[in-house]
Every structure is written in C-alpha cells, then in structure tokens.
Design a protein around this motif. Structure first.
Motif, short mmCIF file in Angstrom:
data_model
loop_
_atom_site.label_atom_id
_atom_site.label_comp_id
_atom_site.label_asym_id
_atom_site.label_seq_id
_atom_site.Cartn_x
_atom_site.Cartn_y
_atom_site.Cartn_z
N VAL A 17 0.84 -1.20 0.00
CA VAL A 17 0.00 0.00 0.00
C VAL A 17 0.87 1.25 0.00
O VAL A 17 0.57 2.23 -0.69
CB VAL A 17 -0.98 -0.01 1.20
N GLN A 18 1.98 1.21 0.72
CA GLN A 18 2.90 2.34 0.73
C GLN A 18 3.48 2.58 -0.67
O GLN A 18 3.66 3.72 -1.08
CB GLN A 18 4.02 2.11 1.75
N LYS A 21 0.96 4.33 -2.62
CA LYS A 21 0.88 5.73 -2.18
C LYS A 21 1.98 6.56 -2.83
O LYS A 21 1.74 7.67 -3.28
CB LYS A 21 1.00 5.79 -0.65
N ARG A 27 -5.23 8.97 -1.46
CA ARG A 27 -5.32 8.44 -0.09
C ARG A 27 -6.65 7.77 0.21
O ARG A 27 -6.71 6.84 1.01
CB ARG A 27 -5.08 9.54 0.92
N LEU A 30 -6.51 3.99 -0.58
CA LEU A 30 -5.52 3.13 0.07
C LEU A 30 -6.14 2.03 0.93
O LEU A 30 -5.68 0.89 0.87
CB LEU A 30 -4.53 3.98 0.87
N SER A 66 -4.60 -1.94 7.23
CA SER A 66 -4.95 -0.52 7.13
C SER A 66 -5.02 0.10 8.52
O SER A 66 -4.65 1.26 8.70
CB SER A 66 -6.25 -0.32 6.36
N TYR A 69 -1.41 0.68 9.57
CA TYR A 69 -0.86 1.84 8.85
C TYR A 69 -1.37 3.15 9.45
O TYR A 69 -0.61 4.04 9.78
CB TYR A 69 -1.21 1.76 7.37
#
Length: 84
Positions: A17-18, A21, A27, A30, A66, A69
C-alpha cells in the motif's frame, strides 16, 4: 487452517500500500487497496483450496493492515505536534 505466521502478510500489505501511495494513488483508495491485497493473500496464500475462507481471512488481513498503517501514521503525526 490459519496459522500465526500468516499474520506476517500484514506488514507485506502495508508495504504494498505504501508503494501505491508513493506512485500517486489517492489516499481515499488506500484502505480499499489494502483489502484487495488482503483478499489476494488470503485466497492465494492462506486458503488456496477454500475461496470463501480465503476471502474472509483476506478481509481481516486487509483491515488489520490498514489499521496498522493509520495507527502508526497517527502516532507519528501526534508525536510531531507535541515536539513543536
């Protein structure tokens, strides 16, 4: 059966996911990406013979990643506010 070492997929999902990004994904998408990666990991790694079980476990992995994060992000943002 879901094993404790399958939880190691969570940091992998966070990393993927990073990457999205940094590639410019909005955003707001994500968390959805985390769930999709989680479902993929659940189906192809944890429960390759049971699609329903893989989806359920994948959703859990995606939601957990998530949360990991956002929790980490919020911690660092709040710590930065206190340092000012």
């Amino acid at each position: 059966m879901f094993e404790i070492y399958d939880v190691a997929l969570i940091p992998l999902i966070v990393g993927l996911v990073q990457v999205l990004k940094t590639m410019g994904l909005s955003r707001k998408f994500l968390p959805l990406a985390a769930i999709i990666f989680g479902i993929g990991g659940g189906i192809f790694y944890v429960y390759p013979d049971d699609i329903k079980g893989g989806i359920i476990v994948g959703i859990m992995l995606g939601l957990s990643s998530s949360g990991l994060y956002s929790g980490t992000k919020n911690t660092f943002e709040k710590q930065g506010e206190c340092d000012s």
